[in-house]
Design a protein around this motif. Structure first.
Motif, PDB file in Angstrom:
ATOM      1  N   GLN A  35      23.716 109.600  93.060  1.00 56.93           N
ATOM      2  CA  GLN A  35      24.918 110.036  92.358  1.00 56.93           C
ATOM      3  C   GLN A  35      24.855 111.508  92.006  1.00 56.93           C
ATOM      4  O   GLN A  35      23.787 112.106  91.979  1.00 56.93           O
ATOM      5  CB  GLN A  35      25.099 109.249  91.051  1.00 56.93           C
ATOM      6  N   GLY A  36      26.037 112.029  91.676  1.00 58.38           N
ATOM      7  CA  GLY A  36      26.150 113.357  91.093  1.00 58.38           C
ATOM      8  C   GLY A  36      26.082 114.482  92.097  1.00 58.38           C
ATOM      9  O   GLY A  36      25.717 114.286  93.251  1.00 58.38           O
ATOM     10  N   PRO A  37      26.404 115.678  91.596  1.00 61.32           N
ATOM     11  CA  PRO A  37      26.391 116.851  92.482  1.00 61.32           C
ATOM     12  C   PRO A  37      24.997 117.175  92.987  1.00 61.32           C
ATOM     13  O   PRO A  37      24.832 117.701  94.075  1.00 61.32           O
ATOM     14  CB  PRO A  37      26.950 117.980  91.606  1.00 61.32           C
ATOM     15  N   VAL A  64      29.888  96.789  93.289  1.00 65.66           N
ATOM     16  CA  VAL A  64      29.269  97.626  94.310  1.00 65.66           C
ATOM     17  C   VAL A  64      30.343  98.506  94.935  1.00 65.66           C
ATOM     18  O   VAL A  64      31.249  98.024  95.595  1.00 65.66           O
ATOM     19  CB  VAL A  64      28.573  96.778  95.401  1.00 65.66           C
ATOM     20  N   LYS A  65      30.244  99.789  94.703  1.00 70.91           N
ATOM     21  CA  LYS A  65      31.193 100.770  95.239  1.00 70.91           C
ATOM     22  C   LYS A  65      30.572 101.442  96.460  1.00 70.91           C
ATOM     23  O   LYS A  65      29.367 101.403  96.642  1.00 70.91           O
ATOM     24  CB  LYS A  65      31.522 101.830  94.180  1.00 70.91           C
ATOM     25  N   ALA A  66      31.396 102.091  97.254  1.00 73.30           N
ATOM     26  CA  ALA A  66      30.888 102.820  98.421  1.00 73.30           C
ATOM     27  C   ALA A  66      29.861 103.853  97.957  1.00 73.30           C
ATOM     28  O   ALA A  66      30.028 104.487  96.918  1.00 73.30           O
ATOM     29  CB  ALA A  66      32.035 103.498  99.155  1.00 73.30           C
ATOM     30  N   GLY A  67      28.777 103.998  98.705  1.00 79.34           N
ATOM     31  CA  GLY A  67      27.742 104.965  98.364  1.00 79.34           C
ATOM     32  C   GLY A  67      26.401 104.570  98.941  1.00 79.34           C
ATOM     33  O   GLY A  67      26.289 103.626  99.718  1.00 79.34           O
ATOM     34  N   THR A  68      25.364 105.291  98.530  1.00 80.35           N
ATOM     35  CA  THR A  68      24.001 105.039  98.978  1.00 80.35           C
ATOM     36  C   THR A  68      23.207 104.451  97.821  1.00 80.35           C
ATOM     37  O   THR A  68      23.238 104.976  96.708  1.00 80.35           O
ATOM     38  CB  THR A  68      23.352 106.345  99.481  1.00 80.35           C
ATOM     39  N   TYR A  69      22.503 103.371  98.105  1.00 81.83           N
ATOM     40  CA  TYR A  69      21.753 102.631  97.096  1.00 81.83           C
ATOM     41  C   TYR A  69      20.301 102.487  97.516  1.00 81.83           C
ATOM     42  O   TYR A  69      19.967 102.585  98.695  1.00 81.83           O
ATOM     43  CB  TYR A  69      22.347 101.225  96.917  1.00 81.83           C
ATOM     44  N   LYS A  70      19.433 102.205  96.530  1.00 80.43           N
ATOM     45  CA  LYS A  70      18.011 101.982  96.785  1.00 80.43           C
ATOM     46  C   LYS A  70      17.550 100.781  95.977  1.00 80.43           C
ATOM     47  O   LYS A  70      17.767 100.719  94.760  1.00 80.43           O
ATOM     48  CB  LYS A  70      17.207 103.225  96.387  1.00 80.43           C
ATOM     49  N   LEU A  71      16.912  99.839  96.649  1.00 80.56           N
ATOM     50  CA  LEU A  71      16.224  98.732  95.988  1.00 80.56           C
ATOM     51  C   LEU A  71      14.733  99.064  95.986  1.00 80.56           C
ATOM     52  O   LEU A  71      14.158  99.361  97.037  1.00 80.56           O
ATOM     53  CB  LEU A  71      16.450  97.422  96.741  1.00 80.56           C
ATOM     54  N   HIS A  72      14.124  99.044  94.816  1.00 84.75           N
ATOM     55  CA  HIS A  72      12.690  99.322  94.656  1.00 84.75           C
ATOM     56  C   HIS A  72      12.026  98.017  94.235  1.00 84.75           C
ATOM     57  O   HIS A  72      12.373  97.445  93.192  1.00 84.75           O
ATOM     58  CB  HIS A  72      12.487 100.405  93.595  1.00 84.75           C
ATOM     59  N   PHE A  73      11.093  97.542  95.041  1.00 85.76           N
ATOM     60  CA  PHE A  73      10.369  96.299  94.751  1.00 85.76           C
ATOM     61  C   PHE A  73       8.936  96.665  94.397  1.00 85.76           C
ATOM     62  O   PHE A  73       8.248  97.330  95.177  1.00 85.76           O
ATOM     63  CB  PHE A  73      10.372  95.387  95.985  1.00 85.76           C
TER      64      PHE A  73
END
Length: 121
Positions: A35-37, A64-73
């Motif tokens: 997120q963010g600039p 869940v909106k359009a964008g890039t996500y990360k799941l950390h396990f």
């Protein structure tokens, strides 16, 4: 005329311990969004897998909106509590959500020395 609501997305995960063939219970999981600039990872939530290997608190339709996500396990701590040493201290799965994505299911298969993930249905 009634208008149809815009398509919304949901996110579910499932983790399987391939060493035992059983669900991975108690695996700490964090979800972040880019997120963010400055394009920083912002944590949206954290949870742990239940006895079925699912995270019951993951995102419901519309969240869940359009964008890039990360799941950390946190796989290192998970294996340590079972008495194993893991080659991977954690696993991160980064994925992109588009406007057309309605349901996201991300399975993760883990062992102390390997992992596999894919876009499920």
């Amino acid at each position: 005329l009634a208008t149809e609501p815009a398509p919304s997305s949901s996110l579910t995960i499932h983790v399987l311990n391939t060493l035992t063939g059983q669900p991975a219970t108690g695996l700490a999981t964090h979800l972040s969004q880019l997120q963010g600039p400055g394009l920083q990872w912002m944590e949206l939530m954290k949870s742990s897998t239940n006895v079925d290997g699912h995270c019951p608190l993951f995102l419901a339709p519309g969240q869940v909106k359009a964008g890039t996500y990360k799941l950390h396990f946190d796989t290192g701590a998970y294996w340590q509590q079972l008495g194993y040493t893991s080659f991977y201290p954690y696993v991160e799965v980064v994925f992109t959500v588009t406007e057309q994505t309605r349901k996201l299911h991300i399975p993760l298969l883990i062992s102390p020395f390997s992992y596999t993930t894919y876009k499920g249905s």
